[in-house]
Design an enzyme around this catalytic site. Structure first.
Site, PDB file in Angstrom:
ATOM      1  N   SER A 108       0.848  -1.182   0.000  1.00  0.00           N
ATOM      2  CA  SER A 108       0.000   0.000   0.000  1.00  0.00           C
ATOM      3  C   SER A 108       0.883   1.232   0.000  1.00  0.00           C
ATOM      4  CB  SER A 108      -0.909  -0.020   1.231  1.00  0.00           C
ATOM      5  OG  SER A 108      -1.834   1.054   1.212  1.00  0.00           O
ATOM      6  N   THR A 113      -3.138   5.904  10.921  1.00  0.00           N
ATOM      7  CA  THR A 113      -2.800   5.854  12.347  1.00  0.00           C
ATOM      8  C   THR A 113      -4.024   5.914  13.252  1.00  0.00           C
ATOM      9  OG1 THR A 113      -2.492   8.266  12.360  1.00  0.00           O
ATOM     10  CG2 THR A 113      -0.536   6.907  11.950  1.00  0.00           C
ATOM     11  N   GLY A 114      -5.209   5.704  12.707  1.00  0.00           N
ATOM     12  CA  GLY A 114      -6.433   5.789  13.497  1.00  0.00           C
ATOM     13  C   GLY A 114      -6.814   4.475  14.153  1.00  0.00           C
ATOM     14  N   HIS A 203       3.127   3.000  -5.096  1.00  0.00           N
ATOM     15  CA  HIS A 203       1.690   3.251  -5.170  1.00  0.00           C
ATOM     16  C   HIS A 203       0.874   1.987  -5.362  1.00  0.00           C
ATOM     17  CE1 HIS A 203      -1.918   5.565  -6.838  1.00  0.00           C
ATOM     18  NE2 HIS A 203      -1.643   6.182  -5.710  1.00  0.00           N
ATOM     19  N   LYS A 205      -1.245  -1.301  -4.707  1.00  0.00           N
ATOM     20  CA  LYS A 205      -2.141  -1.745  -3.641  1.00  0.00           C
ATOM     21  C   LYS A 205      -2.572  -3.186  -3.923  1.00  0.00           C
ATOM     22  CE  LYS A 205      -2.351   2.845  -3.928  1.00  0.00           C
ATOM     23  NZ  LYS A 205      -3.420   3.729  -3.562  1.00  0.00           N
ATOM     24  N   ASP A 210      -2.762 -16.046   2.157  1.00  0.00           N
ATOM     25  CA  ASP A 210      -2.598 -17.411   1.649  1.00  0.00           C
ATOM     26  C   ASP A 210      -2.775 -17.395   0.125  1.00  0.00           C
ATOM     27  OD1 ASP A 210      -2.041 -18.286   4.193  1.00  0.00           O
ATOM     28  OD2 ASP A 210      -4.085 -18.976   4.599  1.00  0.00           O
TER      29      ASP A 210
END
Length: 543
Positions: A108, A113-114, A203, A205, A210
């Site tokens: 990612s 940080t939330g 960049h 994602k 598994d």
């Protein structure tokens, strides 16, 4: 006979591939597809090509030419699920983490940080603990790839979120932080935090558990779990695809800085440093590592394809002898094909760019392409192809209010206005060329939400359902093509049920949009200040 049968392949001498689109831009609308593939046909990519739309001119099979550049993974459409909401994406991430036994691989831009992000980290910790208690030593391996500059922003950041995992499970957890080789020397010293992210980023994602793979444009941040609209596709029980993306993330990780338990970073032993070492040497090593992954997977899939082809012939012979029971025992034929498209221009890898240009060039008259991007800033090559080719285009982009930079402090707060200016320029060009019927812009608008969806859907002429979609991280802009590390997949399917899923996904996004017209730019919220108009051409390649 399959498309990969040697009788259906032809080879052009390498010397023929001296004409590239960059050198001959006037050929952009008339060049044949094999010429568009020329930039990739270097020693690191086999020079075997097949002209698209000629060997298998009907239906999904016309896209098998992509497999001449990248591995082709054939799977059953029953293994693919299209998700529609951030909440669904977030819940799936947690479920997949908790059920993982061998590997968790997550790439990612950054980890937020939330509280929601902390819950993900807690899930990882619990799963690692359970794995460790079950056998006394954990078989589970966790590999996380993030961008160095974005992941290091602020005092509390992605690094501080993940250090507890590294401290508790040092043998099972790896955190790699990619640092672009283009941010170095005096430039690195002078550009402040946040602005340094404009030079280049990791960049990609991809979220892998598994043998299950989630491909998306969404980052690991609370906005992407709640009210930031993106796209998400789950590929279930797909070991070959999972292996490929594991190897890809490992390859990028090997040329990235490794996060240590004391929040320092260091390169792997013997590896050239991305901003302290020789830039050319670093990029060559990175190119070699990534292309090894692509080419080895391509070779494996071709061998598997040949084996499956011969097995199916034997199976057909057995069927005539043993009847329908044998038919139920045989593995069903794939009806969907997955092609990973990688773009890493800093390393000289531009597969996604070439495949995208080829696709736009070859799209036939009356075909429809629905293209969406959260940040409308197309490269000149993509704009030229959209304006100069035959297919119909419906381009979905963010209205100013759902742009991720809307309401931001400082200079960043002017970025939505810059996108409005770019959009207006493109719309004016469409009108100048009298292409308003063929090329239509639509703006996504949804109260309380932001828009981050990207990709495309291709509807062949006369079809009400798409047979191909691109999904992943690229935005079709300058950054995606030239600066950042990007990956998406082309999903090509013959299965009507999956095509219907993809169609519904497209419709759901476009239902929240309005068609752009000249009056759109007369609205008060579309006013663009003079300084923004002057600066945008100078900085548009950085966002």
């Amino acid at each position: 006979v399959g498309l990969r049968d040697p009788a259906f392949l032809w080879v052009r001498p390498a010397a023929w591939f001296c004409l590239t689109p960059a050198k001959f831009p006037h050929l952009s609308l008339h060049r044949s597809s094999w010429l568009l593939l020329a930039p990739l046909l270097t020693p690191s990519v086999p020079v075997i090509t097949a002209p698209p739309c000629s060997l298998c001119p009907e239906g999904a099979h016309r896209f098998q030419w992509i497999g001449n550049l990248v591995p082709e993974f054939g799977i059953s459409s029953s293994h693919i699920k299209v998700l529609s909401s951030p909440a669904e994406f977030y819940e799936l991430l947690k479920v997949q983490i908790k059920s993982a036994k061998q590997r968790v691989v997550m790439a990612s831009l950054y980890l937020g940080t939330g509280l929601l992000e902390q819950e993900l980290v807690d899930c990882l910790e619990e799963t690692l603990e359970k794995s460790f208690q079950a056998k006394g030593s954990s078989d589970l391996r966790v590999s996380i790839l993030l961008d160095y500059t974005r992941g290091s922003r602020g005092r509390k950041n992605s690094r501080t979120m993940l250090i507890p995992l590294l401290q508790r499970f040092p043998e099972q957890v790896r955190v790699s932080l990619f640092h672009t080789p283009n941010l170095r020397g005096l430039l690195r010293l002078l550009i402040p935090e946040r602005f340094n992210e404009t030079i280049g980023l990791q960049h990609i994602k991809v979220y892998l558990f598994d043998d299950n793979v989630i491909l998306s444009g969404a980052n690991l941040s609370d906005l992407y779990f709640t009210n930031r609209q993106d796209r998400y596709v789950l590929l279930q029980d797909s070991p070959e695809i999972a292996d490929f993306f594991t190897e890809l993330v490992d390859a990028i990780g090997d040329v990235s800085l490794q996060l240590q338990r004391d929040d320092t970073v260091q390169m792997m032993e013997g590896m050239v440093h991305p901003y302290q070492g020789d830039k050319v040497a670093y990029c060559e090593i990175a190119n070699r590592r990534v292309m090894e992954v692509i080419n080895s997977a391509r070779t494996r899939q071709e061998l598997l394809h040949a084996k499956t082809f011969h097995s199916s012939q034997q199976g057909s012979s057995l069927l005539s002898q043993k009847g329908s029971q044998t038919s139920r025992d045989l593995k069903p034929e794939p009806d969907t094909w997955i092609y990973p498209l990688i773009q890493m221009k800093p390393f000289g890898i531009q597969i996604d760019e070439v495949v995208t240009e080829t696709l736009l060039t070859e799209a036939e008259r009356d075909a429809r392409i629905y293209l969406t991007t959260g940040y409308f800033n197309l490269t000149q090559a993509y704009m030229d192809l959209i304006l100069g080719t035959r297919a119909e285009y419906r381009i979905l982009l963010a209205s100013p209010e759902v742009n991720g930079f809307f309401g931001a402090k400082g200079v960043a707060g002017a970025i939505p206005a810059a996108y409005v200016y770019i959009e207006h320029q493109f719309y004016s060009e469409v009108c100048y060329l009298h292409q308003q019927e063929r090329v239509q812009l639509q703006e996504y608008s949804r109260a309380g939400w932001t828009f981050h969806a990207k990709g495309l859907w291709l509807y062949l002429a006369g079809s009400d359902l798409p047979c191909l979609t691109f999904i992943g991280s690229p935005n079709f802009g300058y950054r995606s093509v030239h600066r950042d590390l990007e990956a998406q997949v082309a999903i090509v399917t013959e299965n009507k049920a999956l095509q219907q899923q993809l169609h519904q996904e497209q419709e759901q996004l476009y239902l929240c949009s309005g068609v752009v017209s000249s009056s759109t730019f007369e609205q008060p919220n579309r006013y663009v200040k003079l300084w923004v108009k002057l600066v945008t051409p100078l900085i548009k390649n950085f966002f």
